[in-house]
Write an enzyme that holds these catalytic residues in place. Structure first.
Site, PDB file in Angstrom:
ATOM      1  N   HIS A  86      34.111  37.350  30.031  1.00  0.00           N
ATOM      2  CA  HIS A  86      34.507  38.444  29.144  1.00  0.00           C
ATOM      3  C   HIS A  86      35.779  38.137  28.372  1.00  0.00           C
ATOM      4  CE1 HIS A  86      37.049  39.983  32.593  1.00  0.00           C
ATOM      5  NE2 HIS A  86      37.806  40.412  31.604  1.00  0.00           N
ATOM      6  N   ASP A 222      31.219  35.861  36.230  1.00  0.00           N
ATOM      7  CA  ASP A 222      32.076  36.109  35.067  1.00  0.00           C
ATOM      8  C   ASP A 222      33.015  34.929  34.823  1.00  0.00           C
ATOM      9  OD1 ASP A 222      33.538  37.179  33.017  1.00  0.00           O
ATOM     10  OD2 ASP A 222      34.053  39.043  34.042  1.00  0.00           O
ATOM     11  N   SER A 655      42.715  39.144  33.940  1.00  0.00           N
ATOM     12  CA  SER A 655      41.363  38.602  33.843  1.00  0.00           C
ATOM     13  C   SER A 655      41.430  37.109  33.552  1.00  0.00           C
ATOM     14  CB  SER A 655      40.592  39.310  32.731  1.00  0.00           C
ATOM     15  OG  SER A 655      40.330  40.645  33.075  1.00  0.00           O
TER      16      SER A 655
END
Length: 721
Positions: A86, A222, A655
């Site tokens: 992402h 991810d 992230s």
């Protein structure tokens, strides 16, 4: 394309607080603070030297990088960067089309010649230095107030940055610590040629989609691999076929060992912003107004974009990245609101602040400090008076891509009339390449019908505000009735040529007079809006200057009070490099429920429905059924792990942060927080705070058995099994 005037409208309302006591695993620590907490890290299980982690130019910290809007790490000597799917989603979307949908299909570069260039404004930043410059920044500000105080701090920071960037290939910035109390000069190597190397299909990289977002148990792969390139001379350069892979000073080794509950874990990355040290009144503003209003705004924008792109496959691809960001923002805002209420955070912060102020009354400077705190509160009250309007104006000028580009060009022309050192940050000569990259990449992220629908709806919301909240320039451009708004927006997009990349880039060179004389309706409209934009910016800088001057009194009190109670204090996160440590941990979210810290591929099959977001690809399902997991399987579970959970202290921006074991080997990749802890940007609650990571064993298995990339495993010195 930055609009600093708009930041306070949201930032002043995005308020937070801290709990009264620091907890054992709480803390987003500056690397320079780690030697001071060495004993605690050792007690938690760290086997290295905490002192070594304070050296940003030494391993492992110099392998940790800022990637796009998140974090990442070098994992090979040839510039291979590991980050989240992402975090790199914009890169994947930029290279996608209905004919070649890399979002759905995934991507594996067969060799370096087939790696795909990222969008031109995508960057990887390597921190090389961190120098305290507080005295230099504040010297000229002493005795000043409001806008003058802001300008003095801003000018000193720009001067430090300009001096720093005389060194070739160095990107510098000034970090504000503890809300105007301390300032640091951050030195970074800016890598501009970034390429896509490996991305799993979205049905792996985003398995579970928004349904599973912020939830446990998770089953998401991810991750994405990028590669950083430099010119043949070894210096950062724009994309070119002549460029060569960057050779980082260090890279992390991916662990081949198994991990289990209770194991030490440590994370390094670039958390965005936390607000744990804000005033109690601000924190109440988050719960009472900011978060509910954001939930409503995001929900409405998502609906508009989905409806406007429903029958247009090209538009859906172009808005995939923006839509995903809005969906994530919506769920995060709702989770933050629920979490703060669950933890009774407003009452907790008020109690903590009351104890802090009672302690202050026993100090010699109590009267002066209380006066500054009261003055800061008065500024916050003034800002809150226009928060609804400011939030909408911020969104109007930020989200519609073409309008944002036109405003940027107008502002660039204004700033070019000044000496470079006096220009607004974001519009100096150092920013030209980034602005051009943003103007170019817009071509693949814009559809006229979708943007027109979005802008129309946002302006209609603005027009519904009380008349005393309106701005004359906005009313003149868009009208004052729904019919006038729809007609005005339609006319802007029917007549503009700014959708042409060549036109946009050429406009960067135009002066203010040329732009003002333009017959393009979008340029004419943004020229008329500029006085209001500049007026709002002036108000922001006046407020921000006062808060920069006054907030340190509150911070001195907070830090003094906590130290008096034997508590260590770390600065709120501000996108600078931080370290958190803890353990792989279970979670008891509610009575009678315990979440185990490891998930496996069994959960992928259990969730699979064949429809998005639980549409596991056939190669993955076949590999799971085959059960050939080899050395990547978890022995205690006799199957392949997918994700694991820790009690590490994280927030947005973390992230893609590498998660390391007690010896500094890479065991996981951070990608999310649990629903119960989304509010951790404001309040750390040890009962609920957990972070969610991709298990490196899952990455190795996918790259070996499912979507093979043996050449990349070899590059990372991993077995292809």
């Amino acid at each position: 394309m930055r609009h600093r005037l708009l930041l306070p409208a949201l930032a002043s309302a995005l308020i937070v607080s801290a709990t009264g006591a620091a907890h054992a695993d709480e803390g987003m620590w500056m690397p320079s603070q780690l030697p001071d907490i060495a004993a605690q890290m050792k007690a938690a299980g760290f086997e290295g030297r905490p002192e070594a982690l304070s050296e940003l130019a030494q391993p492992p910290m110099n392998a940790v990088v800022k990637v796009g809007g998140g974090s990442g790490a070098f994992v090979s000597g040839d510039g291979l960067v590991l980050t989240n799917h992402h975090v790199a989603f914009g890169v994947i979307q930029y290279n996608s089309s209905p004919q070649r949908d890399l979002i759905a299909e995934g991507f594996v570069a067969a060799d370096r010649a087939t790696e795909l260039p990222a969008n031109p404004d995508y960057r990887v930043l390597v921190t090389t230095g961190f120098e305290r410059i507080t005295d230099r920044v504040l010297a000229a500000a002493r005795g000043k107030r409001g806008r003058a105080y802001f300008d003095a701090v801003d000018s000193a920071g720009k001067a430090a940055v300009a001096e720093c960037e005389q060194m070739p290939a160095q990107r510098c910035s000034v970090a504000n610590m503890d809300y105007g109390s301390d300032f640091y000069l951050v030195k970074q190597l800016e890598l501009r040629d970034i390429r896509l190397v490996y991305a799993p299909p979205s049905s792996i990289g985003n398995y579970g989609g928004e349904v599973d977002n912020f939830m446990w148990p998770r089953h998401s792969g991810d991750f994405t691999l990028l590669r950083a390139y430099v010119g043949p001379d070894g210096r950062p350069a724009d994309h070119s076929p002549d460029n060569v892979p960057f050779h980082p000073p260090a890279h992390l080794r991916v662990s081949t060992r198994n991990v289990k509950q209770g194991d030490y874990a440590m994370l390094a990355g670039y958390p965005g912003i936390t607000f744990r040290h804000r005033m109690a009144s601000e924190f109440a503003g988050q719960v009472d107004w900011q978060l509910p209003s954001r939930v409503a705004l995001y929900r409405r924008m998502i609906e508009v974009i989905e409806n406007a792109s429903a029958d247009d496959g090209e538009a859906r691809v172009r808005y995939a990245s923006l839509l995903r960001g809005l969906l994530n923002g919506l769920k995060r805002a709702q989770g933050e609101l629920d979490g703060l209420r669950r933890s009774d955070a407003v009452a907790t912060r008020r109690s903590d602040e009351a104890a802090m102020l009672a302690w202050l009354d026993s100090q010699d400077d109590a009267d002066t400090t209380r006066a500054d705190i009261a003055a800061a509160q008065a500024v916050l009250d003034e800002v809150a008076a226009t928060r609804e309007r400011d939030q909408l104006v911020t969104t109007i000028l930020r989200l519609p891509q073409l309008l944002r580009a036109a405003v940027t060009v107008q502002r660039l022309a204004i700033e070019r009339e000044r000496p470079d050192a006096e220009r607004e940050s974001g519009y100096q000569q150092r920013d030209t390449a980034l602005i051009e990259g943003q103007l170019r990449q817009l071509q693949r992220r814009y559809a006229p019908a979708v943007e027109q629908a979005l802008l129309t709806d946002l302006v209609l919301q603005y027009q519904a505000l009380p008349a005393d909240q309106h701005l004359a320039e906005f009313d003149a451009v868009f009208g004052t009735t729904p019919e006038q708004v729809r007609a005005a927006v339609a006319a802007l997009y029917a007549g503009t040529s700014f959708g042409d990349e060549t036109v946009r880039v050429a406009a960067m060179q135009a002066d203010r007079e040329t732009l003002s004389a333009s017959q393009d309706p979008l340029l004419r409209a943004t020229a008329r809006l500029m006085p209001a934009i500049l007026r709002l910016e002036d108000a922001y800088k006046t407020h921000e200057g006062e808060l920069l001057r006054l907030r340190p009194a509150y911070m001195r009190t907070l830090i003094g009070h906590r130290r008096a109670n034997g508590e260590a204090v770390y600065p709120d996160a501000n996108s600078t490099l931080r370290v958190s440590y803890g353990r792989i941990s279970t979670l008891d979210p509610r009575d009678g429920v315990r979440y185990l810290p490891l998930t496996t591929v069994k959960g992928i099959v259990e969730k699979h429905t064949g429809e998005e977001p639980f549409d596991a690809p056939q190669p993955l399902l076949e590999a799971i059924a085959k059960g050939d997991f080899g050395s990547t399987a978890e022995p205690s579970l006799a199957t392949q792990t997918v994700n694991f959970m820790t009690n590490l202290d994280t927030t947005g921006g973390n992230s893609g942060s590498p998660v390391m074991d007690a010896e500094g080997r890479l065991i996981g990749l951070n990608f999310d927080s649990n629903w119960e802890a989304v509010s951790a940007s404001w309040m750390y609650d040890p009962r609920y705070k957990r972070a969610i990571h991709v298990d490196m064993r899952y990455l190795r298995w996918l790259m070996a058995k499912v979507y093979p990339a043996p050449h990349l495993l070899e590059e990372m010195r991993l077995p292809a099994e």
